[in-house]
Each structure stands twice: as structure tokens, then as C-alpha cells.
Scaffold this active site. Structure first.
Site: not given
Lengths: 332, 332
Positions: A55-58, A219
Site C-alpha cells: 500500500g501507499s502512505g509508507h 497502519h
């Protein structure tokens, strides 16, 4: 939520565009899929290709770890959500060099499902052999190792996999070394303040002003307990107790230390944490071979950090010593 | 205030300890002063030494920029406070190689006073010649250039000074090139959320939940105006208008772009900002030679960012192309 963005629906595409603009010599978009990015630098001896993603956001994970000595390509998901099999297959098709592709990703239900499906598709449709190593370093996430989440320790698995591929090894040997890196790696995280999801504006978790969460996931997954805020020394003691009771790290062992910030925790704090980790390792007569301190795998603007240890043998030491040249990770 | 620290009085010493543990091959403590750090890597052709420094709380600045191709030593101040002349003199004594020492620091009253005093002391007591370049890239901080603050653009001045020193030039030529880098550099910052001072627990500034501050300084100094939160596109447009109206950057020019996060702003946002900067540069037919995106000079956990442009000529381009190997800044 206070974010410097445009339309929340566009954050992934816009961050990818801004990323590609920043590092044109390192990375390009796949011709096959918008959410598939392909590295431009590859060691001449490398046979096996490395595919990472999630996933993105990392950020800078995972796209920041495409480059020489690390991954050959990355499949990019939505915020905190796995990429679908289609971009994973697209990356696989573009990066493979007839010696197979190793997938490295974290132990999350969505990633497992999508990477497994992509693996089946590429083996059947494209006749490309794949192998897999699943990061599961977070000791706080489950008692059973197979059920644990992957957190910052994945960075060290990428490093080992990338080095092994650069050494010219075949798929099974690259997989074995990456799996060894994973098996020798344990992490634990702490949450101090949430991040906010761009499309909902909702916080990833709730904590009072004087609270911290021990064992928090990347998350915002719940940890072992919420407690009142403790000092760096007390907090690191709890984390290290949990990591050391795994019985992997013994007196005279050499380890890599990784102190990873989740986004909003200052680098000042990360270095103070590094000092606390070092004091405990010295007490235990465990030797630090190399330290990494910084924001390597974040959760947007989440406050908190994780501590990771990886036990070294000669093979893993040669992997750690191998140079890497990625946009967000360079080792000369 | 939610910080992962021990006694607030110890944050500087503990962060330095954690830093030295992380990078023993790069940096050591001076034998002469606790707050003076000395680099271990130095280009064989370098004659002139480079000394940087300033207040703490900006990590990885300033200590992260000691290494091959950048600075030879750093004087470390308290949080947001200049180092005293004593550690500056200590660093000067340890790093000089009989070809003079260039001081590079930001345009702040405390730094000016302390570095000037250290310069006089070393010239009189130690017979070491010094020269100085004072970073003042922040267009929002004053109309008169001499009165402007130095913010993230200082990173590019260190890069130019370090390269010029590695080229083997003498003190006056290294100073001239570093000054050229500074003269060709303009920045502007945005504040979204404050940092908290460890010893007082007080926020560095106050903003409402829907507000941002345009032109904010690196210590929370007030900017041009407080407005309601705007999109990344609108915000960058205002910043770039202010930078471009300096009339330095023209059609067909080549520039370095530096998007610097202040601490708590996610890397996702920084890459979206980089995309917006690039769109405006393309409209103006200004060419991006190189982009740097990340947390280079922070304000602890402050939310916000700055945008910097540096106009390149052949000299500065050769400086940008020169490799550097610092703990927190590596260019292969």
C-alpha cells in the site's frame, strides 16, 4: 486533518508523478500499467529480479527502494491497501530476465491474496518463475510467527535480497538468503499520534494526550497495550525485552540496528532512541555492526517509531556491506 | 507535548551520543569540546576546511552534513540556539589544515555574534585564517536581502562549498563559490503545525485547525500571512510567485529544486509539492537539473515545508555533480 494535497482521490497518482520527476535517472513508469514502476539501474551480474510493493502512505517505501542493489520494480497500491494483481504482473513482465522474480512483501491479507494471484497469473500466462519471501518481523502482532505483520524490518530483507541478486545467485539461493534475513529479524513499534486518511479525514487510531500504544502496527493496528507516556529509556526497555525474549540475539552476536520513524517523530528523538537501544545491546554484549536511523517505512504523518534487530552471519554481513544506490537509500 | 525523550535538559547530549553511535565511521567528538564534532572522511585533494553549525532541533542538520564532500566539522548549539564561540573555535582548531577554514551558517543574530567572535579568537589565538558565507535564502523574511534568514537553501551552499574545497581550491575561491551558491538560491516556507520546545513544552507558534502560515521561518518565526488551508497547487503557486519575482530564474535557466519537509509533513505530501513546483517551472521554461525531496533541515516535529530554487552555472553544476558521502546525504 491538515494535509498539503489537492483532491484526496488523486494523492497516489500525484505522489507518483512527483516522485518520477524527482528521480528520472532511477525510475520510470511501466509501459504496461500506471501503478507499476520500473528501476533503471541494475547490477551487471544480476540474474534474478526483485519485486516489492504494498500500500501507499509508507513513503519513501516502497518506491524509494527501487534502484541498484535493491528492487528492480514496485507495484503501488492505494493508501494502506495492497496493489491488485494487474500491476504486480505488469512489473513482473517488465523486470524479469529469464532467471525468475522474487516477490518480497509484508504479511497482510490483501498483499498475500494479490501477490499470490499475480504469481499464478505470471507462471501460467507468461511462463515466468516466481518465488516469495513474506516479511513478518513485528513481534507484537501475534504469538505465532506465521501470523505476524511485516513492519520496518522489511527494509533489511530488501537489502539482503538485492545483494544476493547482485551476487549473481539463482532464484532459490536469492530466496533462501532473503528468507534468512527475515528469519533473523525482529521489530517492535510504538504509536504516539495517528495519521489521517486523505479520503476520509479519519485518524488511524485514538490516543489521549498522555498516552502511547506499545506494539502498534504500521497502519495503526492495535498493539499490546495503551499506557501513559513513558521516557525514551523506559519505552525502549519494554521494546527490547520483547525483541530479546525471542531468543535470537545472544552474547557476542553481531546485529544490524534499525530505528525507524513513522513520520512525525523528530530525528532528535530517533537518535535518543538509538542511544537507548545501544545501551541495552552493550549490557547484553551484543555487537552493533551497523545502525540505520531515519524515516524508512512511514505511516504518512503518524507519530511513533519502531526498533528492529537483524542477527548477522557471514552471508548477511556480505549483503549489508554491498553498496546500494536507490533514490532514498544509498550505501557507498 | 508528546516526545519520546528522557530528561529535557539532556536532549542535545543524548541525541549527539545516539548520532555518534550510529555513524562511527563518519564522525567523532572533538577532543577539545563536547559540542564539537569532527568528520573522519576527507577528500585527499581538499585544502580548505568547512565548518558548519547552528542550533539543534533541525536534525539531520547540521551534524548530518559532516562527511566527505561536505563539511569537516560542526558546532552544535542548544535547541534553536547558536553554539557559543568555544565549540566553534574547538572545531576550527581540529579541522584546519593550514589553508584556512570557511564558516557557513544562517543569518541569525546569535549565530552572527558567536561565529564572528570565534573567528576573531581563532585568528588571534591560533593564527588560523577564516572566511564566512551567511545563508539568507528566505524571501519571506525581509525585503532587504542582508536581513533575510537562512533556511533550507543552506544545504545547497554546504554542497557547493564542500565540492569547491574537494576541488583543491584556496580559501578565497571556496568562499566565492559558496557565496555564489547562496546568491543564486531563494526559498520560501509554509507552516502547518508547531513543534514543541522540550524544556518548556510550549508550541513554536499558534495556528487554528484550518489555518496555515505563508512564509514561516525554521524556528516558527512569523511569515507574511496566516490564511485558511489551501490546496498544494494554490500554496505552491503563492510560494513560487514570491521566489520567481526575485528575477533570478529566467526561461532556459537550469535550477536545482529542493523540497524540504520541516518534520511532520508526510513524504507523500512532499512529492505532491514537487509535482506542483515542476509544473510551474515547465510553464516558465525553467529546467530542473536535479531535485532533492525530503527532510533535510527540520524543525523537530513541525508541520510544513519549504521550496528552494538554486540557479546553476557551469561552476555550480560541477559542484552539484560532485559526489558526497555523509551519514544523512549521499550522492553517488
Amino acid at each position: 486533518m491538515k494535509k498539503m494535497i489537492n483532491n484526496p482521490d488523486d494523492v497516489i497518482d500525484e505522489l507518483m508523478t512527483g516522485y518520477l520527476i524527482a528521480y528520472p535517472e532511477y525510475i520510470r513508469r511501466s509501459n504496461l500499467h500506471q501503478r507499476a514502476l520500473i528501476g533503471k539501474k541494475r547490477h551487471p551480474d544480476r540474474k534474478v529480479s526483485i519485486l516489492i510493493g504494498g500500500g501507499s502512505g509508507h513513503e519513501p517505501a516502497f518506491l524509494g527502494y527501487v534502484g541498484q542493489g535493491m528492487a528492480d520494480g514496485v507495484a503501488v497500491g492505494n493508501i494502506f491497501a495492497s496493489p491488485s494483481p494487474i500491476p504486480i504482473q505488469a512489473v513482473t513482465r517488465e523486470i524479469h530476465d529469464n532467471h525468475g522474480v522474487l516477490y518480497v512483501y509484508g504479511n497482510y491479507a490483501g498483499d498475500l491474496m494479490n501477490f499470490e494471484m499475480a504469481s499464478e497469473m505470471t507462471e501460467i500466462e507468461d511462463d515466468i518463475e516466481t518465488a516469495v519471501v513474506i516479511g513478518n518481523d513485528d513481534v507484537a502482532s501475534a504469538k505465532e510467527i506465521e501470523e505476524r505483520r511485516g513492519i520496518a524490518g522489511e527494509l533489511l530483507v530488501y537489502k539482503a535480497a538485492g545483494a544476493a541478486a547482485d551476487f549473481g545467485y539463482g532464484l532459490e539461493e536469492v530466496r533462501r538468503i532473503a528468507q534468512l534475513a527475515n528469519d533473523n529479524t525482529r521489530s517492535m513499534g510504538i504509536g504516539l499520534s495517528p495519521c489521517y486518511l486523505p479520503q476520509t479525514g479519519k485518524p488511524s487510531f485514538d490516543l489521549e494526550d498522555n498516552e502511547m500504544e506499545i506494539g502498534l502496527g504500521h497502519h495503526g493496528e492495535p498493539g499490546i497495550e495503551k499506557t501513559t507516556l513513558r521516557s525514551a529509556k523506559e519505552t525502549v526497555q519494554v521494546m527490547m525485552q520483547n525483541i530479546l525474549k525471542e531468543n535470537i540475539y545472544q552474547s557476542n552476536d553481531e546485529v544490524v540496528v534499525l530505528v525507524n520513524g513513522l513520520g512525525a517523530t523528530s530525528q532528535m528523538e530517533l537518535y535518543i532512541i538509538n542511544k537507548e537501544v545501544d545501551e541495552i545491546l552493550k549490557e547484553k554484549n551484543i555487537k552493533t555492526y551497523k545502525s540505520y536511523v531515519g524515516n524508512f517505512i512511514t505511516s504518512m504523518e503518524m507519530g511513533g517509531f519502531s526498533v528492529t534487530l537483524m542477527k548477522l552471519d557471514d552471508t548477511l554481513k556480505s549483503c549489508i556491506d554491498h553498496p546500494v544506490d536507490c533514490p532514498n537509500f544509498k550505501e557507498v
